[in-house]
Design a protein around this motif. Structure first.
Motif, PDB file in Angstrom:
ATOM      1  N   HIS A 240     -29.987  28.643  91.948  1.00 37.64           N
ATOM      2  CA  HIS A 240     -28.743  27.949  92.295  1.00 37.64           C
ATOM      3  C   HIS A 240     -27.953  27.608  91.032  1.00 37.64           C
ATOM      4  N   ASP A 241     -28.664  27.192  89.986  1.00 40.12           N
ATOM      5  CA  ASP A 241     -27.987  26.865  88.730  1.00 40.12           C
ATOM      6  C   ASP A 241     -27.309  28.099  88.141  1.00 40.12           C
ATOM      7  N   LEU A 242     -27.965  29.260  88.227  1.00 42.51           N
ATOM      8  CA  LEU A 242     -27.365  30.493  87.716  1.00 42.51           C
ATOM      9  C   LEU A 242     -26.119  30.885  88.501  1.00 42.51           C
ATOM     10  N   THR A 243     -26.141  30.690  89.803  1.00 42.72           N
ATOM     11  CA  THR A 243     -24.937  31.011  90.582  1.00 42.72           C
ATOM     12  C   THR A 243     -23.781  30.100  90.163  1.00 42.72           C
ATOM     13  N   GLN A 244     -24.085  28.852  89.852  1.00 46.31           N
ATOM     14  CA  GLN A 244     -23.035  27.931  89.403  1.00 46.31           C
ATOM     15  C   GLN A 244     -22.472  28.357  88.056  1.00 46.31           C
ATOM     16  N   ILE A 245     -23.364  28.772  87.143  1.00 42.39           N
ATOM     17  CA  ILE A 245     -22.906  29.278  85.847  1.00 42.39           C
ATOM     18  C   ILE A 245     -22.031  30.511  86.039  1.00 42.39           C
ATOM     19  N   SER A 246     -22.431  31.382  86.953  1.00 43.47           N
ATOM     20  CA  SER A 246     -21.652  32.587  87.242  1.00 43.47           C
ATOM     21  C   SER A 246     -20.249  32.238  87.713  1.00 43.47           C
ATOM     22  N   MET A 247     -20.133  31.213  88.549  1.00 44.71           N
ATOM     23  CA  MET A 247     -18.834  30.843  89.123  1.00 44.71           C
ATOM     24  C   MET A 247     -17.965  30.040  88.159  1.00 44.71           C
ATOM     25  N   THR A 248     -18.549  29.620  87.034  1.00 50.69           N
ATOM     26  CA  THR A 248     -17.780  28.838  86.055  1.00 50.69           C
ATOM     27  C   THR A 248     -17.689  29.582  84.723  1.00 50.69           C
ATOM     28  N   ASP A 249     -18.806  29.699  84.017  1.00 51.09           N
ATOM     29  CA  ASP A 249     -18.794  30.316  82.691  1.00 51.09           C
ATOM     30  C   ASP A 249     -18.468  31.802  82.743  1.00 51.09           C
ATOM     31  N   HIS A 250     -18.874  32.488  83.810  1.00 55.06           N
ATOM     32  CA  HIS A 250     -18.623  33.924  83.967  1.00 55.06           C
ATOM     33  C   HIS A 250     -17.619  34.167  85.096  1.00 55.06           C
ATOM     34  N   ALA A 251     -16.659  33.267  85.225  1.00 55.38           N
ATOM     35  CA  ALA A 251     -15.753  33.282  86.380  1.00 55.38           C
ATOM     36  C   ALA A 251     -14.976  34.579  86.531  1.00 55.38           C
ATOM     37  N   ASN A 252     -14.681  35.263  85.424  1.00 53.38           N
ATOM     38  CA  ASN A 252     -13.849  36.472  85.490  1.00 53.38           C
ATOM     39  C   ASN A 252     -14.659  37.761  85.335  1.00 53.38           C
ATOM     40  N   HIS A 253     -15.984  37.625  85.331  1.00 49.04           N
ATOM     41  CA  HIS A 253     -16.836  38.808  85.194  1.00 49.04           C
ATOM     42  C   HIS A 253     -16.814  39.635  86.486  1.00 49.04           C
ATOM     43  N   GLU A 254     -16.620  40.938  86.337  1.00 53.18           N
ATOM     44  CA  GLU A 254     -16.645  41.822  87.511  1.00 53.18           C
ATOM     45  C   GLU A 254     -18.078  42.276  87.760  1.00 53.18           C
ATOM     46  N   ALA A 255     -18.673  41.770  88.829  1.00 61.66           N
ATOM     47  CA  ALA A 255     -20.038  42.141  89.188  1.00 61.66           C
ATOM     48  C   ALA A 255     -20.128  43.649  89.393  1.00 61.66           C
ATOM     49  N   SER A 256     -21.305  44.205  89.140  1.00 63.24           N
ATOM     50  CA  SER A 256     -21.469  45.663  89.215  1.00 63.24           C
ATOM     51  C   SER A 256     -21.105  46.206  90.591  1.00 63.24           C
TER      52      SER A 256
END
Length: 307
Positions: A240-256
């Motif tokens: 859950h913590d990683l998903t939160q980091i993804s939605m904030t710190d990696h907010a503009n990353h295009e998932a594969s």
């Protein structure tokens, strides 16, 4: 150490760059000719938060691989693994190690079909990376890697690889519980990737809407329940913590998976959500949200076969 990076996409380039910085003799292997040409003409262009660098790493086609490597790091799509390794058979000798840092579950068995089990390593990465054009990769975000022999045994060589990655700027560590780490990464991907692909949006968009946040939470809980029922003891909070980091710190990353849908390519849904659904069915665990997202992305894949 002589290393081949099999699959010079965003992640393959990021890891190849780190191994090159650490002093290894690295070459990329891919079939994307414009990408190969760009790398060979001007070097790999890698943009990180620290700046942009141009790295003189050679890029080859599979048929250009003519002698065994010490290590082959596999970054191809899971459904291309067998064909890609068969295509560089000349690069796999009796002393060659294979390392999968691919998405999904079951990569250990795929690699073991091409090398002795004692020389198969698996790992999990939490680093973001995007291919922004031929020969150009961007990675804005923090993370690291865990790796270990897939089937047990002496971790000494895995330790050398982890040290090279760390020396090259990508923190890596040995983890005897690597299969727990791989399950955790697969669950994270099962929660984030399909929703990015289906909405055609990056994680920041998902974090802004309760509908997506609730589905992400549900998929993580379903995946953890499946892992535990399958004998892999993991906790849900770190995921859950990683998903939160993804939605904030990696907010503009295009998932594969988002990149695949946008490019009209087949996704890895079967190795991610599909593998979790199969394990859940075997263990008798209900996973309705994971199954629904799996079905929807499979429909996206089905569009590719329409005449």
């Amino acid at each position: 150490m002589k290393i081949l990076i099999l699959g010079a996409g965003a992640m393959g380039c990021l890891y190849g760059a780190a191994l090159h910085r650490a002093g290894a003799e690295v070459a990329f292997v891919d079939v994307n000719q414009p990408h190969i040409d760009a790398i060979n003409q001007r070097g790999l262009e890698l943009e990180t938060r620290a700046g942009t660098e141009y790295l003189p790493i050679p890029a080859l086609r599979p048929e250009d691989v003519r002698e065994p490597a010490d290590l082959i790091v596999v970054f191809t799509k899971t459904f291309h693994t067998d064909g890609a390794l068969a295509g560089i058979a000349a690069g796999i000798g009796p002393e060659t190690w294979l390392l999968s840092l691919q998405n999904g579950l079951g990569n250990d068995a795929r690699l073991a079909a091409h090398a002795d089990e004692s020389r198969v390593l698996v790992g999990a990465s939490t680093l973001p990376s995007d291919l922004v054009g031929p020969g150009r990769v961007r990675s804005h975000g923090e993370g690291g890697s865990k790796l270990y022999p897939a089937f047990g045994g002496d971790p000494a060589f895995a330790g050398r690889v982890a040290q090279l990655l760390t020396d090259g700027g990508l923190p890596a560590a040995l983890d005897p519980e690597i299969h727990s780490a791989i399950w955790s990464k697969a669950i994270f991907n099962a929660a984030m990737n399909p929703l990015c692909a289906l909405t055609l949006r990056t994680p920041g968009f998902l974090g802004a809407h309760e509908e997506s946040r609730s589905m992400i939470h549900a998929v993580v809980e379903e995946g953890v329940a499946t892992a535990r029922a399958s004998g892999v003891n993991i906790e849900s909070k770190p995921i859950h913590d990683l998903t939160q980091i993804s939605m904030t710190d990696h907010a503009n990353h295009e998932a594969s998976m988002l990149q695949d849908v946008k490019a009209h390519r087949r996704t890895e849904i079967d190795a991610i959500n599909g593998a979790i659904v199969a394990a859940a069915r075997k263990a008798g665990v209900p996973v309705p949200v994971t199954q629904t997202l799996c079905n929807l992305v499979r429909l996206e894949d089905a569009k590719l076969t329409e005449s």
